[in-house]
Structures are given as structure tokens and as C-alpha cells.
Scaffold this motif. Structure first.
Motif, mmCIF file in Angstrom:
data_model
loop_
_atom_site.group_PDB
_atom_site.id
_atom_site.type_symbol
_atom_site.label_atom_id
_atom_site.label_comp_id
_atom_site.label_asym_id
_atom_site.label_seq_id
_atom_site.Cartn_x
_atom_site.Cartn_y
_atom_site.Cartn_z
ATOM 1 N N SER A 60 5.828 15.803 14.408
ATOM 2 C CA SER A 60 4.894 15.072 13.558
ATOM 3 C C SER A 60 5.598 14.423 12.366
ATOM 4 O O SER A 60 5.275 13.285 11.987
ATOM 5 C CB SER A 60 3.775 15.997 13.078
ATOM 6 O OG SER A 60 4.288 17.057 12.309
ATOM 7 N N VAL A 61 6.579 15.127 11.782
ATOM 8 C CA VAL A 61 7.289 14.572 10.622
ATOM 9 C C VAL A 61 8.195 13.418 11.048
ATOM 10 O O VAL A 61 8.176 12.332 10.443
ATOM 11 C CB VAL A 61 8.105 15.660 9.905
ATOM 12 C CG1 VAL A 61 8.989 15.038 8.822
ATOM 13 C CG2 VAL A 61 7.181 16.705 9.296
ATOM 14 N N VAL A 62 8.995 13.643 12.086
ATOM 15 C CA VAL A 62 9.896 12.582 12.551
ATOM 16 C C VAL A 62 9.088 11.443 13.165
ATOM 17 O O VAL A 62 9.387 10.262 12.957
ATOM 18 C CB VAL A 62 10.927 13.131 13.554
ATOM 19 C CG1 VAL A 62 11.843 12.021 14.045
ATOM 20 C CG2 VAL A 62 11.743 14.250 12.920
ATOM 21 N N GLY A 63 8.030 11.794 13.912
ATOM 22 C CA GLY A 63 7.188 10.763 14.515
ATOM 23 C C GLY A 63 6.509 9.886 13.481
ATOM 24 O O GLY A 63 6.300 8.694 13.698
ATOM 25 N N SER A 64 6.176 10.478 12.321
ATOM 26 C CA SER A 64 5.543 9.705 11.253
ATOM 27 C C SER A 64 6.468 8.656 10.673
ATOM 28 O O SER A 64 6.022 7.751 9.957
ATOM 29 C CB SER A 64 5.072 10.644 10.134
ATOM 30 O OG SER A 64 3.972 11.409 10.560
ATOM 31 N N ASN A 65 7.754 8.771 10.952
ATOM 32 C CA ASN A 65 8.726 7.790 10.452
ATOM 33 C C ASN A 65 9.437 7.038 11.573
ATOM 34 O O ASN A 65 10.204 6.118 11.304
ATOM 35 C CB ASN A 65 9.773 8.497 9.584
ATOM 36 C CG ASN A 65 9.219 8.938 8.252
ATOM 37 O OD1 ASN A 65 9.198 8.192 7.292
ATOM 38 N ND2 ASN A 65 8.742 10.181 8.199
ATOM 39 N N ALA A 66 9.169 7.421 12.824
ATOM 40 C CA ALA A 66 9.898 6.855 13.958
ATOM 41 C C ALA A 66 9.833 5.330 14.057
ATOM 42 O O ALA A 66 10.848 4.690 14.336
ATOM 43 C CB ALA A 66 9.411 7.493 15.259
ATOM 44 N N PRO A 67 8.672 4.689 13.830
ATOM 45 C CA PRO A 67 8.649 3.220 13.945
ATOM 46 C C PRO A 67 9.584 2.510 12.978
ATOM 47 O O PRO A 67 9.973 1.363 13.214
ATOM 48 C CB PRO A 67 7.178 2.883 13.659
ATOM 49 C CG PRO A 67 6.426 4.090 14.092
ATOM 50 C CD PRO A 67 7.308 5.237 13.673
ATOM 51 N N ASP A 68 9.952 3.187 11.894
ATOM 52 C CA ASP A 68 10.862 2.563 10.934
ATOM 53 C C ASP A 68 12.318 2.691 11.364
ATOM 54 O O ASP A 68 13.237 2.483 10.556
ATOM 55 C CB ASP A 68 10.670 3.167 9.540
ATOM 56 C CG ASP A 68 9.430 2.622 8.849
ATOM 57 O OD1 ASP A 68 8.920 1.567 9.287
ATOM 58 O OD2 ASP A 68 8.965 3.245 7.881
#
Length: 327
Positions: free
Chosen positions: A37-45
């Protein structure tokens, strides 16, 4: 949203996931879901890597393919698979679901603000922005902090179920407010070609950009009143130079990142400065996001810059560097 806000959302979703007994009863799965959830919340960047090719390339591609419809499941699948390698034996379906939710939240919240994304790629290159959230929303951050402070005393899943219901209500209020304001302005400025709302940090306060056939109007809206602070005529001086400058690689990349850039030409003894300013972002009469190109009087010397200026001092430094590079 900014990176810090995305990270906070990631931790919030990790806490919300504890509402599922399968996750809350398995510490290994809980850890894997939190990472997802933490990495996924920033993955598009992940498109920050375009910075390696220069700021201009980054401006052109940021919030493009990595924020598109196909990218959401692809990024989620790749990230979940990698985490599963680190935590073998955990439930892939649970891990993928929460990672997918985190990636989706990232794209949605980027759509909610003034920058928007190309979320409909590859079907459309149109930038989509709903213009009802500021780039950094302190209220959403504070609500998350409140939720984190309650975790030692209450179940995390229950706490963040209430937190996210509150945030959903807050978002709905801001969205309705933006839609009603835009409708009101369209009725009043019936000759407007387009109206752009730029939400301020305080709810129900907005910067407003109104484009007509003749000019741009810049103002602020608050408590039912609109103040027009200044205007720009749409008359373009030296149109040939403006057209020529738009083909410069740095300027071209900048123009591809916004539909709200407008050119202004300043003639000096040594040549012409063409300023392409992003009209969405301003501090009074200062526009921090822009591209600048200098063309000498004999057209033999040319230099350009694109990026974000953080202050008048920074602007003066950029202009000084441009002047020095053409001597």
C-alpha cells in the motif's frame, strides 16, 4: 498530490486493510500489504526517472503513461509479484487488492487537483483534472494524523474506516462546491471560452482563470464574491518569434505538459526574450512555472530554460545564467 501525502495515504490504507480478518490475523501478510500500500501509493510517480533526461523531458512525461488506465493494473501486478517473492506463502489476492487500491488512489487524487493526469491513455491524450483539491491538502493530512494517533487505543481497521468515510464526505463537499462555482461563473461570464478553478488550501476559496476572446482575467473567489485582480490581453507581439520559439525542445516539452501556457515577448538591446507562462499557477503577477527562450537580434544565438521558479531571486538567477550563456 505531493509525495508526502501519497506516503501518508499508503500507511492509512495499510491500517484500513486490518479490517480484513485474514490480514489482521497474519502478521506476515499484514507487513506485505503495508509495503504494497505504501509503495503502491507512490508507484505511478516512477516516471521521476525522466528527470535523468532533464527537467524538460520530465515535464513532458510526468503524469502521462505511468498514470494511465493500463498502468494501474500493470504496476500493481508487478509490485505485488515482487513483494510476494520477499514474503512467499502470503495471499497474493489480498496483497494485489490492496496494492491495486493504493495505485488507484494515487491516480484519482492526482486527477482531483489542478495538474490532472492523462488517465485515459492510450484511448485519449486529454489531460483530466477536476480542480477541487489543492496540490497539498493540510486537512487530509491532519485527518490521517488523527487516525494514526488513535491506533494505540482502537483497532486500526475500524479507525480508518471512519477516517476514510470522513475524507470521502470532505471530498464530496469540495467537489460539489467546485461544480456549483463553475456553473455560477459560466452563467455570469457567458462569453468566456473557458473557466479554470485553482483551489486554495482553505475550503471554498479559489483562484480563478477566465479566458475570453480578448483577454485573460485573473481573480480570487471567496464567500460568494469574485475579485478580478488583473488581466492580460491576448494580443501576441512578434508572432513569428513566438511560433519559432515553440519548436525549441525545452519549450516544446513544456507546452506538452500544459494547455494553459501563453506567450509574452520582451524586446531588449541584445535580442528577444519569449516567456511561455503557465497561467494556472501564479502569485499575484508572478508565474512560477514557465519556459523562457532568448533569441538574439541576428538570430545567431539562442538559449532556453523550462522549469519552476521558486522566488523572484531564483528568477533573476535564471535570467542572469541565460544572459551569461549567450555572451
Amino acid at each position: 498530490m505531493d509525495t508526502v501525502s501519497h506516503v501518508i495515504f499508503g500507511f492509512g490504507l495499510g491500517a484500513l486493510a486490518q479490517i480484513d480478518p485474514v490480514i489482521s490475523s497474519d502478521s506476515t501478510l499484514s507487513t506485505a500489504v503495508l509495503i504494497g500500500s505504501v509503495v503502491g501509493s507512490n508507484a505511478p510517480d516512477v516516471d521521476f526517472m525522466y528527470r535523468l533526461k532533464g527537467k524538460s523531458c520530465y515535464f513532458r512525461n510526468h503524469r502521462g503513461l505511468s498514470h494511465s488506465l493500463p498502468a494501474i493494473p500493470i504496476l500493481s501486478l508487478l509490485l505485488s509479484t515482487f513483494i510476494l517473492i520477499l514474503f512467499p506463502g502470503t495471499s497474493f489476492s489480498h496483497l494485489f487488492f490492496w496494492t491495486l487500491l493504493a495505485v488507484t488512489f494515487h491516480v484519482l487524487f492526482d486527477i482531483f487537483n489542478v495538474n490532472g493526469t492523462q488517465a485515459l491513455r492510450p484511448f485519449s491524450l486529454k489531460w483530466i483534472s477536476l480542480d477541487f483539491l489543492p496540490l497539498v491538502d493540510p486537512y487530509i493530512i491532519m485527518i490521517h494524523i488523527l487516525g494514526f494517533s488513535l491506533l494505540p487505543f482502537y483497532p486500526p481497521g475500524s479507525v480508518f474506516s471512519i477516517i476514510y468515510l470522513g475524507i470521502a464526505f470532505y471530498l464530496l463537499i469540495r467537489l460539489i462546491s467546485a461544480l456549483l462555482l463553475k456553473r455560477k461563473l459560466k452563467l455570469h461570464f457567458s462569453n468566456a471560452l473557458q473557466i479554470k478553478l485553482i483551489p486554495k488550501t482553505a475550503p471554498f476559496k479559489w483562484s480563478v482563470l477566465i479566458e475570453t476572446d480578448m483577454d485573460f482575467l485573473f481573480g480570487s473567489y471567496s464567500q460568494g464574491d469574485l475579485w478580478v485582480e488583473h488581466t492580460f490581453s491576448k494580443k501576441i507581439d512578434y508572432p513569428e518569434l513566438v511560433l519559432y520559439s515553440s519548436k525549441d525542445p525545452k519549450v516544446d516539452y513544456f507546452l506538452r505538459s500544459t494547455h494553459y501556457a501563453y506567450p509574452f515577448v520582451q524586446k531588449r538591446k541584445s535580442g528577444y526574450f519569449i516567456y511561455w507562462k503557465d497561467l494556472r499557477f501564479r502569485n499575484k503577477k508572478f508565474f512560477p512555472k514557465l519556459a523562457i527562450m532568448f533569441i538574439s537580434l541576428d538570430n545567431q544565438k539562442q538559449v532556453s530554460y523550462s522549469g519552476k521558479l521558486f522566488s523572484i531571486k531564483h528568477y533573476k538567477k535564471v535570467m542572469k545564467d541565460l544572459a551569461a550563456s549567450i555572451k
